[in-house]
Scaffold this motif. Sequence first.
Motif, PDB file in Angstrom:
ATOM      1  N   GLU A   1      30.968 -28.057 -20.927  1.00 49.65           N
ATOM      2  CA  GLU A   1      31.007 -28.212 -21.980  1.00 49.65           C
ATOM      3  C   GLU A   1      29.244 -27.659 -22.619  1.00 49.65           C
ATOM      4  OE1 GLU A   1      31.240 -30.235 -26.702  1.00 49.65           O
ATOM      5  OE2 GLU A   1      33.109 -29.183 -25.585  1.00 49.65           O
ATOM      6  N   PHE A   2      28.782 -26.712 -23.003  1.00 49.87           N
ATOM      7  CA  PHE A   2      26.748 -27.415 -23.478  1.00 49.87           C
ATOM      8  C   PHE A   2      26.903 -27.542 -24.494  1.00 49.87           C
ATOM      9  CE2 PHE A   2      28.048 -25.048 -19.590  1.00 49.87           C
ATOM     10  CZ  PHE A   2      27.061 -25.540 -18.599  1.00 49.87           C
ATOM     11  N   ASP A   3      26.170 -28.378 -25.739  1.00 48.16           N
ATOM     12  CA  ASP A   3      25.871 -28.554 -26.293  1.00 48.16           C
ATOM     13  C   ASP A   3      24.630 -27.592 -26.545  1.00 48.16           C
ATOM     14  OD1 ASP A   3      27.820 -29.770 -27.404  1.00 48.16           O
ATOM     15  OD2 ASP A   3      27.748 -31.535 -26.632  1.00 48.16           O
ATOM     16  N   HIS A   4      24.168 -27.585 -28.227  1.00 47.73           N
ATOM     17  CA  HIS A   4      22.839 -27.076 -28.755  1.00 47.73           C
ATOM     18  C   HIS A   4      21.956 -25.710 -27.743  1.00 47.73           C
ATOM     19  CE1 HIS A   4      22.564 -30.998 -30.398  1.00 47.73           C
ATOM     20  NE2 HIS A   4      22.695 -31.728 -29.349  1.00 47.73           N
ATOM     21  N   VAL A   5      23.490 -25.256 -27.531  1.00 47.10           N
ATOM     22  CA  VAL A   5      22.651 -23.523 -26.817  1.00 47.10           C
ATOM     23  C   VAL A   5      21.363 -22.716 -28.113  1.00 47.10           C
ATOM     24  CG1 VAL A   5      23.434 -21.899 -25.997  1.00 47.10           C
ATOM     25  CG2 VAL A   5      24.492 -23.600 -25.843  1.00 47.10           C
ATOM     26  N   GLY A   6      22.269 -22.796 -29.055  1.00 49.84           N
ATOM     27  CA  GLY A   6      20.781 -21.769 -30.133  1.00 49.84           C
ATOM     28  C   GLY A   6      22.620 -21.566 -31.870  1.00 49.84           C
ATOM     29  N   THR A   7      22.071 -21.461 -32.760  1.00 44.01           N
ATOM     30  CA  THR A   7      22.877 -21.469 -34.112  1.00 44.01           C
ATOM     31  C   THR A   7      23.496 -20.405 -34.287  1.00 44.01           C
ATOM     32  OG1 THR A   7      20.797 -22.504 -35.212  1.00 44.01           O
ATOM     33  CG2 THR A   7      22.806 -21.558 -35.971  1.00 44.01           C
ATOM     34  N   ILE A   8      23.246 -19.129 -33.613  1.00 44.48           N
ATOM     35  CA  ILE A   8      24.115 -17.799 -33.569  1.00 44.48           C
ATOM     36  C   ILE A   8      23.980 -16.897 -31.843  1.00 44.48           C
ATOM     37  CG2 ILE A   8      24.193 -15.070 -34.855  1.00 44.48           C
ATOM     38  CD1 ILE A   8      24.280 -17.185 -37.119  1.00 44.48           C
ATOM     39  N   LEU A   9      25.125 -17.779 -31.212  1.00 47.13           N
ATOM     40  CA  LEU A   9      25.160 -17.121 -29.733  1.00 47.13           C
ATOM     41  C   LEU A   9      25.994 -15.751 -29.863  1.00 47.13           C
ATOM     42  CD1 LEU A   9      26.592 -20.244 -28.289  1.00 47.13           C
ATOM     43  CD2 LEU A   9      24.559 -20.067 -29.413  1.00 47.13           C
ATOM     44  N   PHE A  10      24.970 -13.961 -29.600  1.00 44.96           N
ATOM     45  CA  PHE A  10      25.479 -13.135 -29.519  1.00 44.96           C
ATOM     46  C   PHE A  10      26.038 -12.596 -28.405  1.00 44.96           C
ATOM     47  CE2 PHE A  10      21.933 -13.070 -32.226  1.00 44.96           C
ATOM     48  CZ  PHE A  10      22.328 -12.885 -34.199  1.00 44.96           C
ATOM     49  N   ASN A  11      25.802 -13.169 -26.766  1.00 47.44           N
ATOM     50  CA  ASN A  11      26.235 -13.074 -25.616  1.00 47.44           C
ATOM     51  C   ASN A  11      25.511 -13.404 -24.764  1.00 47.44           C
ATOM     52  OD1 ASN A  11      28.071 -10.705 -23.870  1.00 47.44           O
ATOM     53  ND2 ASN A  11      27.323  -8.818 -25.026  1.00 47.44           N
ATOM     54  N   LEU A  12      26.184 -12.631 -23.198  1.00 44.05           N
ATOM     55  CA  LEU A  12      25.423 -13.576 -22.002  1.00 44.05           C
ATOM     56  C   LEU A  12      26.354 -13.145 -20.747  1.00 44.05           C
ATOM     57  CD1 LEU A  12      28.857 -15.156 -20.787  1.00 44.05           C
ATOM     58  CD2 LEU A  12      28.891 -16.867 -22.710  1.00 44.05           C
TER      59      LEU A  12
END
Length: 267
Positions: A1-12
Amino acid sequence: EFDHVGTILFNLVVNPVTGKVYVTNTELPNHVDFEGPGVYGGSTVQGRLSESRISVLDPAGPSVDIQHLNQHIDYSQLHTDPGANHAAINAQRQHSLATPVQPVTSSDGTKLYVAAFGSAKIGVFDVADIESANFENSFDPTTESANYIDTSGGPSGIVLDEARNRMYVMTRFENKIEVINLHNRNVIGTYELHNPEPPEVVAGRPFLYDAFATSGNGEASCSSCHIFGDMDQLAWNLGNPDDHVTVNNLPTPVPLSRASTFHPMKG
C-alpha cells in the motif's frame, strides 16, 4: 500500500524495465484558505489550487517519489498584485502541463509520454529524469517543454506504435484520432470519430478543461476541482477577507426572494 500519492489519481503505467509505477495525479492543497490576494487573510489559493504531478512508486521500497511537472511556475506572482507583470505570468503557461491523464512508456523503458488533457500537449520525459531523486533541480520545464508534442486539444489517450514510429492520440475536444510522427513530432493524419453530442456540448467542453485558455499560469482549469464535471469531494474555504460586501443587483422573478448583498466570506 502506498500513501500520499496525490489528491486526484488519474491513471498509471508500469515501467517494463525498472518495475516502477508512474501515477499521474494532481495535488489540491485545500488546507490553504481564501481566493483573495492574502493581504489580510494571510494566505491565498490564487494560481496554486492544483499541482500537476507524477508520483513514482517503487515496490522494492516501498516508496513514493513526487515529481511536480510545473516547477517553473512562480506562485508568488498573483494577477491581483499591484503592478503585476502579466506578460511574465502568462508566459509561464507556455511550459505548463495541466490534468495529466494517461501515461505510456516506451518498450525499452527509457521514455514516458503523458497526455495533458488541459494543455493540448503530450508531455515527453526521460525516465532517468522522472525517477531521479534530484528531479526538482535536474528538470527545467522552460527548456524541456520544447520536447512536448502539440495536439489539437483535450488529449485523453495515447497508443504507441514504435515499429512505425507513430503515436495515436485521442483528442476529446474535437473527437478525433491524431496520428503523430514521433521522428519530427508532426501530426500526419486525423480521423474524425462519430459523436452524438449536440454542438453546444462540444463547444462548451474547453471552457471546463482548457487550462491554457482559462488559467494565468496554465496549470489549473475549472475541471481541476470539478473532476470530469463532478466534484473533488474536498472542503474548500474560498472566502476573501480582502474584499468587501457588495450589493446584489441581479433581478429575481417575483415571488422568489434573494439575498440583497454578496458577502466575500462565503465559506
